[in-house]
Design a protein around this motif. Structure first.
Motif: not given
Length: 169
Positions: A9, A33, A36-37, A66
């Motif tokens: 990313s 993100e 990913q985060q 997400w």
């Protein structure tokens, strides 16, 4: 310098930004993100979200990646009138994920102004000049804390808004 890994990313932006293109790029990077985060909570805050790219397919795909149990998306606005017209994909996605979305409106005499921002546990973006899409973003704890305090003040005065369904009884 090594080439980026497949599927890696983009880093979250840091520092000032200027212009609509940069604002949209930062919003899209943040949405991409989110999974990913592994952000448990995200706050989208804006007076009306009229110029956010929430109706774009890529934004919905990122939010879908997400969304999961235990996550929460807080939407804070003065009003949500533009969503049906400008963000139809988001409205549809919101219906499917209403159980993780808390939408609140904060508007009226004497009430705080709703900031134009994204807040996450580790990163934030705040648009300071809405007319020229200028602002700042980053991971600094002080910046995140100050933004969260402004958002929380609006949430304290806010009321439920933007229902997932408009069905009557």
């Amino acid at each position: 310098m090594l080439p980026p890994e497949e599927g890696a990313s983009a880093p979250l932006p840091e520092g000032p930004f200027d212009g609509r293109q940069a604002f949209h790029a930062h919003l899209k990077t943040a949405m991409a993100e989110a999974a990913q985060q592994n952000w448990r909570e995200i706050v989208f805050s804006d007076p009306d979200f009229a110029d956010w790219p929430l109706g774009e397919r890529a934004a919905i795909e990122a939010l879908q990646a997400w969304a999961a149990s235990g996550r929460q998306l807080v939407l804070l606005a003065q009003h949500f009138r533009v969503f049906e017209r400008e963000h139809a994909r988001f409205v549809s996605w919101r219906q499917s994920w209403s159980h993780i979305i808390d939408a609140r409106a904060c508007h009226g005499p004497g009430l705080p102004l709703v900031p134009s921002a994204i807040w996450t546990p580790t990163w934030c973006l705040r648009r300071i000049d809405l007319d020229h899409d200028r602002g700042v973003c980053g991971t600094e704890p002080e910046r995140r804390r100050g933004l969260r305090e402004a958002i929380d003040e609006c949430l304290r005065h806010g009321r439920p808004a933007f229902p997932a369904s408009t069905l009557g009884l």
